[in-house]
Design an enzyme around this catalytic site. Sequence first.
Site, short mmCIF file in Angstrom:
data_model
loop_
_atom_site.label_atom_id
_atom_site.label_comp_id
_atom_site.label_asym_id
_atom_site.label_seq_id
_atom_site.Cartn_x
_atom_site.Cartn_y
_atom_site.Cartn_z
NE ARG A 123 -58.37 60.19 72.56
CZ ARG A 123 -57.32 59.34 73.10
NH1 ARG A 123 -56.51 58.54 72.45
NH2 ARG A 123 -57.26 59.71 74.26
CE LYS A 188 -59.63 57.04 64.08
NZ LYS A 188 -58.84 57.87 64.89
NE ARG A 327 -48.10 42.72 75.95
CZ ARG A 327 -47.91 41.99 76.89
NH1 ARG A 327 -49.01 41.93 77.81
NH2 ARG A 327 -47.05 41.15 76.80
#
Length: 331
Positions: A123, A188, A327
Amino acid sequence: MNAKPDVDTPRREQLVKLLADGSFHSGERLAAQLSITRAAVWKAIQALREMGVDIESQHQGYRLPHAVDMYDAERIGTGLSLHRIDVLFTVDSTNRYLTDHPATHAGQAVLCLAELQQSGRGRRGRQWLAPFGSGICMSLGWLFDSMPPTFSALSLAVGVALTRALRELGAHEVGLKWPNDVLWRGRKLAGVLIEMRGEPDGPAHVIIGIGVNVHLPESSRQTLAEQQAVVTDLQEMLGEQCPGRNALVTAFAAHLLEVLQRFAREGFAPFIEEWQRYDALRDASVRVLQGERTLEGVARGVTNDGSLLVETRDGLQSFVSGEVSLRAGQQ
């Protein structure tokens, strides 16, 4: 367009196939098998190293760091309704290749696989790092006869297909991170890049690029860590139970075809509940980056068109694009 193939590429591919078992092979034996001189073997080894293939050399000869299950179109295509499977040794990008060699009939699927992808992308134009034999670089081309309902959610439906396949193969803890990453324990494992050409009232050509980490070398993990990318691979997850790459591609393609056929008729609606179950960000504190604008809140799932819902101090907001991260303190 793709670059003109190197005339020596077939010989290099033959050499890699001989080394694919991960065992040492003497230069003399390789030369005899390829009907070339030992000097030509050495030259081909050097060329492969320059292309990014890690080949070890000792007095016993040459070998790859580990055995590699090289792509085999016949093994992959058995039982799948694919119009064409193109297995390439090297290519700039499997997505770009299918842009030049697309599906031509509605409901038709074409598959491209590459052992070496020189310009793979994730991306936002990021490079997808995939050293030889370390993962899966595949693209599936599909032609919709018209734009399906909630087309913007296609990447989420693709994520469902990949998760189904992985869980079926034993990777039970995988989850999805909006809009198109597959995670395992917060790291990931795989990514999706979808490109489309078409008109709102006409056929739509879709290319689904998929990168999956299978057996990443430590050097690649360190490079990605320097880029603040935390990754995992199937070898770490499944150990000796990790399937070969051909079995993985077959499973991914089978589930993708099933999902695409239904998505063409019904859009994202049949998949949203399943996506929500796999949602790795659900009810987590997140940060959404859109250009220079950053918003914080709590992730609350997705809508029927694939938008991300975030509960902010200003109320519930939806995002059709953006970079999402947990966060501080949530990792």
